[in-house]
Structures are given as structure tokens and as C-alpha cells.
Design a protein around this motif. Structure first.
Motif, mmCIF file in Angstrom:
data_model
loop_
_atom_site.group_PDB
_atom_site.id
_atom_site.type_symbol
_atom_site.label_atom_id
_atom_site.label_comp_id
_atom_site.label_asym_id
_atom_site.label_seq_id
_atom_site.Cartn_x
_atom_site.Cartn_y
_atom_site.Cartn_z
ATOM 1 N N THR A 24 0.825 -1.215 0.000
ATOM 2 C CA THR A 24 0.000 0.000 0.000
ATOM 3 C C THR A 24 0.857 1.261 0.000
ATOM 4 O O THR A 24 1.848 1.330 -0.690
ATOM 5 C CB THR A 24 -1.031 -0.036 1.158
ATOM 6 N N GLN A 104 -8.444 4.460 1.099
ATOM 7 C CA GLN A 104 -8.310 3.956 2.466
ATOM 8 C C GLN A 104 -9.280 4.695 3.376
ATOM 9 O O GLN A 104 -9.364 5.918 3.347
ATOM 10 C CB GLN A 104 -6.881 4.174 2.965
ATOM 11 N N SER A 127 -7.559 1.188 10.009
ATOM 12 C CA SER A 127 -7.746 1.544 8.607
ATOM 13 C C SER A 127 -7.962 0.299 7.761
ATOM 14 O O SER A 127 -7.401 -0.757 8.041
ATOM 15 C CB SER A 127 -6.524 2.298 8.069
ATOM 16 N N SER A 129 -7.885 -0.677 3.538
ATOM 17 C CA SER A 129 -7.519 -0.174 2.217
ATOM 18 C C SER A 129 -7.995 -1.125 1.126
ATOM 19 O O SER A 129 -7.930 -2.341 1.284
ATOM 20 C CB SER A 129 -5.996 -0.018 2.099
#
Length: 325
Positions: A24, A104, A127, A129
Motif C-alpha cells: 500500500t 483507504q 484503517s 484499504s
């Protein structure tokens, strides 16, 4: 450098790009431009303002197909007196033949433990994503063994973090890329990659009794699969003026250990200005060490705006006190 050495270096870089293509958002010095949320999910809504930040990074300027990165982020509390907060990041990361486009989303929760006039807060953030990962080989020519096609896949990942702030002290602990990635079309020989990256950071803001304010900080990363260790040592200096804030910083990054090029070092001077609710900064990064891929350096611009600011109540570090006046 000999042709054989160049081929060897390219091969190592290619394998790194493939094996870490699902890591990411890359971690650069963005967080030092009042953009901690890019690295740490627990920073979502952590201050007294909602924050929107736009960054553009260009590496090896003047070299064709050099890496490029753009990010757009926003984070805020749900309500002024709410403990819960949310955030979102859009980013586009391209390094020539490989690219990532991602969104995200983050949820954070802040526990206030204020006593007297000192800010005291414990925070948690999570989080998730969704990433579109692509390798474009359509421009490859001259090698019959390389298929001139475009391959892509889709995957998800997650980060979890904690933060603690007390007055001018700030600290973060984040585990990035919690999920183990599955077998994919882009690198079928890699399965169940462990991309976890453990990040610890801390700093202190010295603000009393001086014309200049200082904020030394550090950040340490450990990548579990490769054993690579990355250390950032940073210093920022602030000067308050009427209606504005001038600041400058210097970051030194050293990468060592594991399956990496030894003794990779980066120096990043940073210049910034805050004009009421607006922020602008420029970062230049220069690489040094045993292997240097380009002498032209990396350039990054950051633009920001603070929104929906509440009245300042307690003394804290600049990441908390987003409203200057």
C-alpha cells in the motif's frame, strides 16, 4: 558501473517491486508536513481541526518513468465534542511499469484524560484499504520472452495503531499491512507474503520561553519479512509571526539490515509556512550511500487546509493545535 552490475541491480529492484507491490502507501517524509495521518491511523481527528492535505512527490526528476506519488487525505471528528473520528486517503503511486491506485478509510477513537491545562489523550485507529495493483508491460520491446500485456489485480489490507499525547509529547505505534496477501496474477510465485511493518514514533515540542520553538522526533520501522530496519531522526524549528507561522525541518533516514542495499541514507530538508488555515511545504530528499541511483534528488510539495476548528483550550504539540490564532 558495468553492464553486469546494472542488470543485477535492476533484477533486485524488480523483485522488490513485485514482492512489495501490495505494501500500500509508501512511507516518505510526508508526515513531517503536518500529515501524520498518512502513516498512523490513530491520528485521524486527533486535533482541534479537520484537515485536508494534498501531496505530490517526484523522484529522480528528469529521468523517464521515474517514480511519482500523489495523495489526498481528509480526517475529522464526527462532531466537535465527539471521541470518535474518521478519515480517508486516496493515492496514486507509479514507478514506471508498476502502479497502485487505492482508497483507504479509517475509524479512530480518542480517550481524553485531561487534567488542569495540559492536554492528555490516548487514541486508537483502524484503517482498511482497497487497492488496484497493475503492471504495464505493453511498452516492453525487443525481448520475445516478455509478454507485452497489462496485468492487474485487486486486494485489501488493514492497519492498526495507537497514539498517546501529553502536553508537548507525542507518540505513535502502528502495525501496517496486517493481512497476509494471497496469491495473485502479478506474482504467482509469491504466496502468503508477510508485509507487516511495525512503526514506532515519538517527539517533543519545546515551546515555552523562547523566540523559536523546537520539535525533535524520531520514527523507527521494522519490516517483518525482510528484517529491514529504517530509522528517521528529525528536527523542526518554528517561528511565530503575526498572522503566520514559518517552520523548517531536517530529516535523516537510514535503512539497514535484512534483504536491502546496505547503508542507504537520505537527507531531507523541509520548508513550510502556515497562513491562518492554510499550509504549504516543500521537501527535497537527497540520497547517499554505497549505491546511489540518481544525483537529482526527490521533490515533494504539500498543500493543506484546516477546517471546522474549535477553540484552543489546552497546551499541546502542533499536530494537536492546528489552529494557530
Amino acid at each position: 558501473m558495468s553492464k553486469k552490475s546494472k542488470i543485477l541491480i535492476f533484477s533486485v529492484l524488480f523483485l522488490n517491486f513485485i514482492s512489495f507491490s501490495q505494501e500500500t502507501l509508501p512511507i516518505y517524509q510526508d508526515y513531517l508536513s503536518d500529515n501524520v495521518f498518512l502513516v498512523h491511523p490513530a491520528a485521524a481527528g486527533i486535533g482541534e481541526c479537520a484537515k485536508i492535505r494534498l501531496t505530490a512527490r517526484s523522484q529522480w526528476l528528469g529521468i523517464g518513468n521515474a517514480p511519482q506519488l500523489q495523495t489526498l487525505s481528509y480526517h475529522s471528528k464526527f462532531k466537535e465534542d465527539s471521541r470518535a473520528a474518521f478519515g480517508a486517503i486516496l493515492f496514486n503511486d507509479k514507478n514506471g511499469f508498476h502502479s497502485q491506485k487505492a482508497v483507504q478509510g479509517t475509524y479512530a477513537y480518542h480517550i481524553s484524560m485531561n487534567k488542569g491545562n495540559t492536554f492528555n489523550q490516548l487514541s486508537f485507529g483502524l484503517s482498511l484499504s482497497a487497492v488496484q495493483n497493475e503492471v504495464d508491460q505493453s511498452s516492453f520491446s525487443g525481448d520475445p520472452e516478455v509478454q507485452q500485456i497489462i496485468e492487474s489485480d485487486f486486494y485489501i489490507n488493514s492497519d492498526f495503531g495507537m497514539a498517546y499525547h501529553y502536553g508537548g509529547f507525542s507518540s505513535y505505534l502502528t502495525v501496517k499491512n496486517i493481512f497476509l496477501t494471497a496469491k495473485n496474477n502479478l506474482a504467482s510465485e509469491f504466496e502468503a507474503l508477510n508485509l507487516r511493518n511495525y512503526i514506532i514514533g515519538a517527539g517533543y515540542y519545546f515551546s515555552k520561553g523562547a523566540k523559536l520553538q523546537y520539535e525533535p522526533s524520531f520514527m523507527f520501522q521494522f519490516k517483518e519479512q525482510t528484517g529491514e530496519k529504517i530509522v528517521d531522526l528529525n528536527i523542526k524549528v518554528y517561528k511565530k509571526l503575526k498572522g503566520s507561522l514559518l517552520w523548517a525541518g531536517l530529516s535523516y533516514r537510514s535503512s539497514f539490515g535484512g534483504n536491502t542495499f546496505e547503508n542507504a541514507q537520505y537527507f531531507s530538508p523541509i520548508l513550510g509556512v502556515n497562513l491562518k488555515r492554510f499550509m504549504f511545504s516543500y521537501t527535497f530528499t537527497k540520497q547517499s550511500g554505497q549505491i546511489v541511483f540518481s544525483d537529482v534528488g526527490f521533490h515533494q510539495l504539500s498543500l493543506g487546509m484546516n477546517l471546522f476548528c474549535s477553540k484552543r483550550r489546552l497546551a499541546a504539540c502542533p499536530n494537536i493545535n492546528g489552529q494557530l490564532f
